[in-house]
Structure formats: structure tokens, C-alpha cells
Design a protein around this motif. Sequence first.
Motif, PDB file in Angstrom:
ATOM      1  N   HIS A   1      -5.948  -2.240   2.732  1.00 55.42           N
ATOM      2  CA  HIS A   1      -7.369  -2.302   2.381  1.00 55.42           C
ATOM      3  C   HIS A   1      -7.653  -3.336   1.295  1.00 55.42           C
ATOM      4  O   HIS A   1      -8.811  -3.679   1.055  1.00 55.42           O
ATOM      5  CB  HIS A   1      -7.869  -0.916   1.934  1.00 55.42           C
ATOM      6  CG  HIS A   1      -7.386  -0.503   0.580  1.00 55.42           C
ATOM      7  ND1 HIS A   1      -6.203   0.189   0.386  1.00 55.42           N
ATOM      8  CD2 HIS A   1      -7.909  -0.686  -0.673  1.00 55.42           C
ATOM      9  CE1 HIS A   1      -6.037   0.415  -0.909  1.00 55.42           C
ATOM     10  NE2 HIS A   1      -7.056  -0.096  -1.568  1.00 55.42           N
TER      11      HIS A   1
ATOM     12  N   TYR B   1      -1.892  -2.916  -0.603  1.00 54.31           N
ATOM     13  CA  TYR B   1      -2.149  -2.070   0.555  1.00 54.31           C
ATOM     14  C   TYR B   1      -3.052  -2.831   1.527  1.00 54.31           C
ATOM     15  O   TYR B   1      -3.768  -3.777   1.121  1.00 54.31           O
ATOM     16  CB  TYR B   1      -2.818  -0.766   0.133  1.00 54.31           C
ATOM     17  CG  TYR B   1      -1.902   0.176  -0.605  1.00 54.31           C
ATOM     18  CD1 TYR B   1      -1.057   1.043   0.086  1.00 54.31           C
ATOM     19  CD2 TYR B   1      -1.887   0.207  -2.008  1.00 54.31           C
ATOM     20  CE1 TYR B   1      -0.213   1.918  -0.585  1.00 54.31           C
ATOM     21  CE2 TYR B   1      -1.038   1.083  -2.688  1.00 54.31           C
ATOM     22  CZ  TYR B   1      -0.209   1.930  -1.972  1.00 54.31           C
ATOM     23  OH  TYR B   1       0.632   2.794  -2.644  1.00 54.31           O
TER      24      TYR B   1
ATOM     25  N   ASN C   1      -0.521   0.721   8.821  1.00 53.62           N
ATOM     26  CA  ASN C   1      -0.540   2.022   8.159  1.00 53.62           C
ATOM     27  C   ASN C   1      -1.191   1.898   6.782  1.00 53.62           C
ATOM     28  O   ASN C   1      -0.679   1.196   5.907  1.00 53.62           O
ATOM     29  CB  ASN C   1       0.892   2.549   8.005  1.00 53.62           C
ATOM     30  CG  ASN C   1       0.931   4.005   7.559  1.00 53.62           C
ATOM     31  OD1 ASN C   1       0.036   4.495   6.882  1.00 53.62           O
ATOM     32  ND2 ASN C   1       1.986   4.696   7.937  1.00 53.62           N
ATOM     33  N   PRO C   2      -2.342   2.554   6.547  1.00 56.61           N
ATOM     34  CA  PRO C   2      -3.043   2.391   5.272  1.00 56.61           C
ATOM     35  C   PRO C   2      -2.290   2.983   4.082  1.00 56.61           C
ATOM     36  O   PRO C   2      -2.613   2.673   2.932  1.00 56.61           O
ATOM     37  CB  PRO C   2      -4.370   3.125   5.498  1.00 56.61           C
ATOM     38  CG  PRO C   2      -4.072   4.127   6.556  1.00 56.61           C
ATOM     39  CD  PRO C   2      -3.045   3.481   7.446  1.00 56.61           C
ATOM     40  N   ARG C   3      -1.289   3.829   4.333  1.00 59.77           N
ATOM     41  CA  ARG C   3      -0.530   4.467   3.250  1.00 59.77           C
ATOM     42  C   ARG C   3       0.665   3.616   2.801  1.00 59.77           C
ATOM     43  O   ARG C   3       1.307   3.949   1.810  1.00 59.77           O
ATOM     44  CB  ARG C   3      -0.036   5.848   3.695  1.00 59.77           C
ATOM     45  CG  ARG C   3      -1.158   6.816   4.014  1.00 59.77           C
ATOM     46  CD  ARG C   3      -0.596   8.146   4.505  1.00 59.77           C
ATOM     47  NE  ARG C   3      -1.662   9.082   4.842  1.00 59.77           N
ATOM     48  CZ  ARG C   3      -2.226   9.913   3.975  1.00 59.77           C
ATOM     49  NH1 ARG C   3      -1.835   9.912   2.715  1.00 59.77           N
ATOM     50  NH2 ARG C   3      -3.179  10.741   4.357  1.00 59.77           N
ATOM     51  N   TYR C   4       0.991   2.583   3.575  1.00 60.06           N
ATOM     52  CA  TYR C   4       2.146   1.744   3.264  1.00 60.06           C
ATOM     53  C   TYR C   4       1.708   0.463   2.566  1.00 60.06           C
ATOM     54  O   TYR C   4       0.660  -0.111   2.900  1.00 60.06           O
ATOM     55  CB  TYR C   4       2.892   1.370   4.539  1.00 60.06           C
ATOM     56  CG  TYR C   4       3.868   2.402   5.044  1.00 60.06           C
ATOM     57  CD1 TYR C   4       3.851   3.715   4.578  1.00 60.06           C
ATOM     58  CD2 TYR C   4       4.813   2.066   6.008  1.00 60.06           C
ATOM     59  CE1 TYR C   4       4.745   4.651   5.050  1.00 60.06           C
ATOM     60  CE2 TYR C   4       5.714   3.001   6.496  1.00 60.06           C
ATOM     61  CZ  TYR C   4       5.676   4.297   6.007  1.00 60.06           C
ATOM     62  OH  TYR C   4       6.563   5.221   6.466  1.00 60.06           O
ATOM     63  N   ARG C   5       2.509   0.019   1.626  1.00 59.21           N
ATOM     64  CA  ARG C   5       2.328  -1.323   1.081  1.00 59.21           C
ATOM     65  C   ARG C   5       2.816  -2.335   2.118  1.00 59.21           C
ATOM     66  O   ARG C   5       3.545  -1.985   3.051  1.00 59.21           O
ATOM     67  CB  ARG C   5       3.099  -1.477  -0.232  1.00 59.21           C
ATOM     68  CG  ARG C   5       2.632  -0.530  -1.341  1.00 59.21           C
ATOM     69  CD  ARG C   5       3.438  -0.758  -2.617  1.00 59.21           C
ATOM     70  NE  ARG C   5       3.130   0.251  -3.623  1.00 59.21           N
ATOM     71  CZ  ARG C   5       2.139   0.146  -4.511  1.00 59.21           C
ATOM     72  NH1 ARG C   5       1.377  -0.945  -4.513  1.00 59.21           N
ATOM     73  NH2 ARG C   5       1.923   1.112  -5.383  1.00 59.21           N
TER      74      ARG C   5
ATOM     75  N   GLN D   1       6.505  -2.395   2.701  1.00 56.11           N
ATOM     76  CA  GLN D   1       6.988  -1.260   3.498  1.00 56.11           C
ATOM     77  C   GLN D   1       6.682  -1.455   4.982  1.00 56.11           C
ATOM     78  O   GLN D   1       7.493  -1.119   5.843  1.00 56.11           O
ATOM     79  CB  GLN D   1       6.340   0.032   3.000  1.00 56.11           C
ATOM     80  CG  GLN D   1       6.781   0.454   1.609  1.00 56.11           C
ATOM     81  CD  GLN D   1       5.973   1.645   1.108  1.00 56.11           C
ATOM     82  OE1 GLN D   1       4.766   1.545   0.869  1.00 56.11           O
ATOM     83  NE2 GLN D   1       6.642   2.792   0.973  1.00 56.11           N
TER      84      GLN D   1
ATOM     85  N   GLU E   1       9.823  -1.725   7.648  1.00 57.97           N
ATOM     86  CA  GLU E   1      10.054  -0.614   8.568  1.00 57.97           C
ATOM     87  C   GLU E   1      10.791  -1.022   9.846  1.00 57.97           C
ATOM     88  O   GLU E   1      11.764  -0.359  10.243  1.00 57.97           O
ATOM     89  CB  GLU E   1       8.728   0.071   8.911  1.00 57.97           C
ATOM     90  CG  GLU E   1       8.902   1.325   9.750  1.00 57.97           C
ATOM     91  CD  GLU E   1       7.578   2.000  10.055  1.00 57.97           C
ATOM     92  OE1 GLU E   1       7.594   3.213  10.339  1.00 57.97           O
ATOM     93  OE2 GLU E   1       6.542   1.314  10.014  1.00 57.97           O
TER      94      GLU E   1
END
Length: 371
Positions: A185, A183, A136-140, A143, A147
Amino acid sequence: MPSTERLLVVENLKVWFPVRRSLADIIRGRRLYVRAVDGVSFTISRGEIFCLAGESGCGKTTTGKAVLRLIDPDFIRDGRVLFRPSDEGLKIVKSYDPGAVEGEFVNVYKVSDKRALKVLRKEMQVVFQDPFGSLNPRYRIRQILEEPLIIHGVKDQGERLKRVYEALEAVKLVPPEEFMNRYPHQLSGGQRQRVAIARALILNPSFIVADEPVSMLDVSIRAEILEILLSLRDQYSISIMFITHDLALAKHICDTLAIMYLGKIVEIGPAEKVIDEPKHPYTKALIAAIPEPDPRNRLKVREVPIKGEVPSAINIPAGCRFRPRCVAYDSASRDVRSLCESREPGLFRVGDRHYVSCWLYGGRSTPNPRP
């Protein structure tokens, strides 16, 4: 090294996807299916690395997804997938869904209770092929790794942090604090794939499907990732279904190698035996296609013994499905050609734990090659 204890048993698995019909098909009452997996049987032992290899589109990934029940049960036409969970997991499944339990195994596609299925999800994990798309690109990174722990009820934040540290250290992303707040990326491709492996390991599974986990990585990074997988197998006795199209790689990492063609296993046995002494014409063609880096040996490499294109998985040829592309068929006896045209071969034993689906070897058909 793998033990003799069976962890996963797949029997006559068939995965068929319906094809949208034309008006003419509807009038004629015809129903068409893509027979992605069409009668596959194998057994994986605890601590074993089992390889599925073959051309793109042969059904390798679909088999892996079906084993993990990532395929809608409506598309499973036949067969069973039996998984042996931990003693604690088996006890929980028995309490929630006793109808899915068969002795020490759980029939994956008979599990109907969500709590019982959650137990299987914890013990059966996956590493996807693309490390750029599986995170997930929005999660560090912290995270991403936390999860699964949150989903499976690890409420203590200190315990979750400890397990995230341990998972990152296990995949050689050290020191962990340098990676936890990044992240995806901000990582290289190899580092992303290590995070994906860490995510699969963090719940302490006993079985992992690794779907071409190194195909998108540089050669030097591949070696590091494979070394990590082997060390984790040895350290935690994890069984791995390793999906690949690289036979040279399969020989060095796998214990057992199964060659798939058009939805079926055409040869299966110890990896070195299958590579060094191939029997099926398709296996021979795949090995002949392996690039030869030494110029002195390139002249020894014959033309790849295969012809034509892969037939459609909707209209599979009668008899042996490899027959239209098989060079050996042209030189076979009339009796063998007659069998190839009319009957689909079973798996015939040609050596110790070595089986091949080809009428050239005759013998007695064995429905489950590794009982």
C-alpha cells in the motif's frame, strides 16, 4: 528476437465449466457447460511474445490459466499442453514422473507427482492483471520476493537477499533498499506491478503469462512497464503470453497475434500482418473500434462493422459462431452462407504464417496453424 525452438505447444485445448442444472434439465438428462475455451491450438517459440486479444469474456484469461495448470484438470475436456523445460528440469521430471514426458516436452496435464509439478511451477510464471490484489498486503516487498525462493529450496539467506536485489534492479525499482521494507500500500500502481514482475522473474523462468499487466495503469506508466518486459525478453530469452484487449498495443509489443472470439481463435499471424491486413470480419470490427486521436482522420472511420451482442458460451450458435453478428455474412454468396450456417470453419491459410477461421476464404482446414 524469437528463435525457431518451440517452447510451448497447445493442441485442441478445451476448457468447459459445468452449469448448475434446473430440475427440468435433470429430468431430461441434459448437461450444460460454459465452453470457455473450445478447441484452441497454437505454438510459442523461445523468446517470442505471443498475444491473445479479444473482447472481455472470449476466453483469453482462461486459456492463460489452463496453460499454467491453474485450472482444475477436471474442467479440461480435451487437448494437450506441452511445455519444454530446461535440461535440468526435464531430467527431474523424468525421475519423478516419467509418464508425463513426451520426448523433449512435458505434458502439463499428465504430471501427477507434486515434485515434478513444482519444477514446472518454477519455469512457468504469471503476472496477474490487478497489482492491487495480487500482492499480499501483510508482507513487505522483501518477503513477497523471498517467498518463491524459500518454497523452491533456496536456504541461504544471503543468496536470497542477493536475488531480491537483482530482481528489483531488473524492474527499475532502485535503489532496492528503499523498497524492500515497504508494504504494497506504500507503493504506486506502477511500482506494485513492477514488484509483481520481479516476483515472476526471481526464479529465472523461461515462460511468463502476462494477463493484461498494464490495463489498470496510467499511459505513461504503461510505456515503462512494456519497456521493462521487452528488455527482459531480450536479456533472458523469456517467452511471454501477453493477454490484452488493446490491439494498438499488441501491434507494437507482440511478435504473433491471435484473435479470440467465444472460446476459439478466429485469426492468427504476425502481429503487424493481422493489424494492417485483417481478414476475419471480427478482427476488422475490433480494429475499426480503435479510437482515432487525429480529428482529421475521424471522418474516415466507418461505423464499426459488427451487430448484436456476444452469444452465450453455453448455447453457442450452430456453424460459424460469429455468424449472428457478422455483417459480411449478409452480403456473402448463397453457398458461403450455407457453410456458415451448417459447419464451423477451420483455420485457413491466407498468407505467410497468417491463418483465418472464415468460410469467405475457403481453402483447406489446418488443425494446428503453427506446426
